[in-house]
Design an enzyme around this catalytic site. Structure first.
Site, PDB file in Angstrom:
ATOM      1  N   CYS A   2       0.840  -1.202   0.000  1.00  0.00           N
ATOM      2  CA  CYS A   2       0.000   0.000   0.000  1.00  0.00           C
ATOM      3  C   CYS A   2       0.878   1.256   0.000  1.00  0.00           C
ATOM      4  O   CYS A   2       0.631   2.199  -0.748  1.00  0.00           O
ATOM      5  CB  CYS A   2      -0.926  -0.007   1.214  1.00  0.00           C
ATOM      6  SG  CYS A   2      -2.038   1.404   1.279  1.00  0.00           S
TER       7      CYS A   2
ATOM      8  N   CYS B  94      -4.800  -2.386   5.776  1.00  0.00           N
ATOM      9  CA  CYS B  94      -4.706  -0.997   5.331  1.00  0.00           C
ATOM     10  C   CYS B  94      -5.899  -0.616   4.458  1.00  0.00           C
ATOM     11  O   CYS B  94      -6.137  -1.210   3.420  1.00  0.00           O
ATOM     12  CB  CYS B  94      -3.406  -0.854   4.545  1.00  0.00           C
ATOM     13  SG  CYS B  94      -3.027   0.793   3.992  1.00  0.00           S
TER      14      CYS B  94
END
Length: 356
Positions: free
Chosen positions: A99, A195
Site C-alpha cells: 500500500c 490498510c
C-alpha cells in the site's frame, strides 16, 4: 512559500501533521484518499465515509483546502489482488508495505506534481534524516508506534520529497497537541486491520475469494489430531483453538489445557505444537525480493525485525550465488513465509524483503 500535499485520513496523526506543517510556514493542501469501499464483489469494514467527514472537519478548522482522490482501482490491482494470491499459495503477506509502495506515496506524489506542489507528507511515525545530500529513513522517537517496518519498500528518491512531521513526537504528545488545537479527533482510535479495509477478521475477508479446503492437523510426532478448513487461512505461530475452523479429536481435546500453535504447513496439512516446543522456532530463512532504501549499504552488524513491533534481533545476512540467507542469533518463534523482514543498523532502515 513551500507547499505540501498531506494525506489527511481523518485520524489524529495526519491532523496534527497538517497542523505542524502549517505552523512551520508551509502552504498545506489536504488529500483524502479513497482506496477501498464495499462493493458487490468484496466486503470489508472500511469506514471511509465517516473518515472523510472527519478529514473535512479537520481541513475546515485548519483552514486548508481538501482534495479527494479515488485510487480504488489501483488499490485493488496492486494491494488486494496480490494479497489474495499470496494467501492462496500458503504465504502470509504484508499488504501495508505494498500500500505504501504502490499507492500512498507514488500516487500522492503524482497528484502533487500535477499541481506544482513541492512535497508530500503523511502521519507516519518515522523520521527522514538528511546526511551529506543523502536521505535516510530512521525509526521514530516513539518506538511503540514506529511504522518504519511498513516503509522499507520506499527508495531514497521517495524520501527527498516526503515529510514525516510527527516522527519526533510520542503518541501522547500528538494527542495533547490535537486537544489543545480543538481538533475533534484528538481521542479517535487509530486505524487497525488491513490498510484501508479496516479491522475485519482476516479469515472472513479471505473466504470471500478463497475456497475452503479441508485438511488434517498433525502434532510434531506425526500423529493426526484433528482437521482444519484450509492451511491458507492460518499463519505460522498462530495459536489454534477448537472452533468452526478447527476440529480436534478426543486425544487432543483431552490436552485442551495446552496451548497449540502452528509450527509448519506441509501442503494442506497443518503441523501444530504445544507452547515452547522446539519445532515452533527457526533460526534461518531465505530473503526474497530484497529492496534497499539507499544504494551501496553494508549488511554487517545489523538487526532484523520480522513483524511490526517485534523485537529487533541480531542477525547475519549472506549472499551465496543467487540466494540471500538470514541467520538469527537466537531461534525465534512465528517466522512465516511471505512475512516482511526489515533490516536495521541502529535506528536506520537499510532494507527489507520477504521471508521464504
Amino acid at each position: 512559500m513551500k507547499s505540501v500535499l498531506i494525506g489527511l485520513s481523518g485520524g489524529v496523526d495526519s491532523a496534527v501533521s497538517a497542523l505542524l506543517l502549517k505552523k512551520q510556514g508551509y502552504k498545506v493542501i489536504g488529500a483524502f484518499m479513497r482506496n477501498f469501499s464495499d462493493n458487490k464483489n468484496l466486503k470489508g469494514e472500511c469506514h471511509w465515509v465517516e473518515d472523510k467527514k472527519d478529514a473535512e472537519k479537520i481541513a475546515s478548522i485548519l483552514k486548508i483546502p481538501l482534495l479527494t482522490f479515488n485510487f480504488e482501482n489501483e488499490y485493488k490491482r496492486d494491494v488486494i489482488e496480490p494479497m489474495f494470491n499470496s494467501y492462496s499459495k500458503n504465504l502470509t503477506p504484508n499488504p501495508d508495505t505494498n500500500c505504501n509502495r504502490y499507492i500512498k506515496f507514488p500516487l500522492l506524489w503524482k497528484e502533487a506534481q500535477k499541481r506544482d506542489i513541492d512535497f508530500i507528507a503523511t502521519g507516519h511515525y518515522a523520521k527522514i534524516i538528511k546526511k551529506k545530500n543523502k536521505f535516510e529513513l530512521h525509526q521514530a522517537i516513539d518506538k511503540e508506534k514506529d511504522q518504519t517496518y511498513f516503509l522499507y519498500k520506499l527508495k531514497e528518491q521517495d524520501l527527498k520529497h516526503t515529510l514525516f512531521p510527527i516522527g519526533n513526537l510520542k503518541k501522547s504528545q500528538v494527542r495533547e497537541i490535537a486537544k489543545k488545537a480543538n481538533l475533534p479527533v484528538y481521542n479517535k482510535r487509530g486505524s487497525r486491520g488491513i490498510c484501508f479495509v479496516g479491522k475485519m477478521d482476516m479469515k472472513t475477508f479471505l473466504k470471500q475469494r478463497i475456497k475452503e479446503k479441508k485438511g488434517i492437523i498433525k502434532n510434531p510426532e506425526g500423529e493426526i489430531i484433528g482437521t482444519h478448513t484450509g492451511t491458507m487461512f492460518f499463519t505460522i505461530g498462530e495459536r489454534i483453538k477448537e472452533n468452526e475452523e478447527i476440529h480436534l479429536n478426543d486425544s487432543a481435546r483431552n490436552k485442551a489445557s495446552k496451548k497449540f500453535y502452528v509450527a509448519k504447513k506441509q501442503g494442506n496439512t497443518l503441523i501444530v505444537a504445544p507452547e515452547n516446543n522446539l519445532s515452533l522456532k527457526r533460526k534461518q530463512f531465505i530473503i526474497k525480493n530484497l529492496s534497499f532504501i539507499n544504494k551501496n549499504q553494508s549488511l554487517k552488524n545489523i538487526k532484523v525485525r520480522i513483524r511490526h513491533r517485534g523485537n529487533l534481533i541480531s542477525a547475519t545476512i549472506k549472499k551465496e550465488k543467487n540466494q540471500i540467507t538470514c541467520t538469527l542469533k537466537n531461534p525465534t518463534q512465528g517466522i512465516a513465509e511471505g512475512q516482511s523482514v526489515v533490516i536495521y543498523k541502529n535506528s536506520k532502515v537499510l532494507a527489507g524483503g520477504e521471508i521464504r
